[in-house]
Design an enzyme around this catalytic site. Structure first.
Site, PDB file in Angstrom:
ATOM      1  N   ARG A  76       0.819  -1.218   0.000  1.00 42.25           N
ATOM      2  CA  ARG A  76       0.000   0.000   0.000  1.00 42.25           C
ATOM      3  C   ARG A  76       0.848   1.262   0.000  1.00 42.25           C
ATOM      4  O   ARG A  76       0.397   2.313  -0.444  1.00 42.25           O
ATOM      5  CB  ARG A  76      -0.993  -0.032   1.163  1.00 42.25           C
ATOM      6  CG  ARG A  76      -2.098  -1.071   0.948  1.00 42.25           C
ATOM      7  CD  ARG A  76      -3.038  -1.174   2.136  1.00 42.25           C
ATOM      8  NE  ARG A  76      -2.362  -1.601   3.355  1.00 42.25           N
ATOM      9  CZ  ARG A  76      -2.268  -2.863   3.760  1.00 42.25           C
ATOM     10  NH1 ARG A  76      -2.800  -3.824   3.053  1.00 42.25           N
ATOM     11  NH2 ARG A  76      -1.643  -3.158   4.875  1.00 42.25           N
ATOM     12  N   GLU A 113       6.747 -10.788  13.961  1.00 42.03           N
ATOM     13  CA  GLU A 113       6.145 -11.435  15.120  1.00 42.03           C
ATOM     14  C   GLU A 113       6.233 -12.955  15.004  1.00 42.03           C
ATOM     15  O   GLU A 113       6.449 -13.652  15.985  1.00 42.03           O
ATOM     16  CB  GLU A 113       4.680 -10.996  15.219  1.00 42.03           C
ATOM     17  CG  GLU A 113       3.999 -11.444  16.482  1.00 42.03           C
ATOM     18  CD  GLU A 113       2.594 -10.899  16.600  1.00 42.03           C
ATOM     19  OE1 GLU A 113       1.861 -11.413  17.448  1.00 42.03           O
ATOM     20  OE2 GLU A 113       2.235  -9.985  15.843  1.00 42.03           O
TER      21      GLU A 113
END
Length: 188
Positions: A76, A113
């Site tokens: 994006r 993560e």
């Protein structure tokens, strides 16, 4: 889905810009996994008037003559970077996920993560001292942003600024990027 509204909207370009962004962000619960509240910026991109105001605000904040190229972070960030580059008449450079660029590239790996990711930029993307504005849609923990800023510098560019449309302040990304300045239109 709900809109991200706040009468006390805050951001580095003031409450009006923050409210504008907030008015076009939709909260999508449990995406991409249960317990996550995804901030969907597609309604902002789809609203031509609002998108123009956001891009004009970013350009006004940094100044038209303070950067020689705009880097967009996959994916994006490409949308935002291309619009800023067009508005200012400078080039746009993509920072991509590993294996997506066709020519020799610098790469940087960083922890996520749940594993590791690698970003790349073409080796010839910048000349020494090239002033680069780096943009993305969202700043969360700062891992992707930190890797991209390091990558730009390793490739010979000078980071002139870093801007995001939305900062998830509670995740500490801004602190991770310190002392580099961060410009966020909306911080939640």
């Amino acid at each position: 889905m709900t809109e991200t509204h706040s009468t006390a909207a805050r951001g580095d370009s003031g409450p009006e810009a923050a409210r504008l962004v907030a008015s076009r962000v939709l909260d999508v619960p449990d995406f991409p996994k249960p317990g996550v509240m995804f901030k969907d910026l597609m309604p902002l991109f789809a609203d031509g008037k609002v998108f123009r105001e956001v891009i004009d605000g970013i350009v006004a904040y940094h100044g038209r003559d303070t950067f020689d190229a705009v880097v967009g972070i996959e994916a994006r960030g490409f949308v935002v970077a291309a619009a800023i580059a067009y508005a200012t008449g400078v080039g746009v450079v993509p920072v991509r996920k590993a294996g997506k660029l066709p020519r020799p590239a610098h790469s940087v790996s960083y922890a996520l993560e749940y594993g590791e990711a690698t970003l790349e930029v073409h080796e010839d993307a910048f000349t020494a001292g090239h002033r680069v504005l780096v943009v993305d849609d969202v700043l969360a923990t700062g891992g992707t942003a930190e890797a991209t800023l390091d990558l730009v510098e390793r490739a010979g560019g000078t980071v002139a600024g870093f801007t995001v449309l939305l900062e998830l302040g509670f995740l500490g990304g801004r602190e991770r990027l310190a002392p580099r300045p961060v410009h966020a239109l909306l911080t939640v």
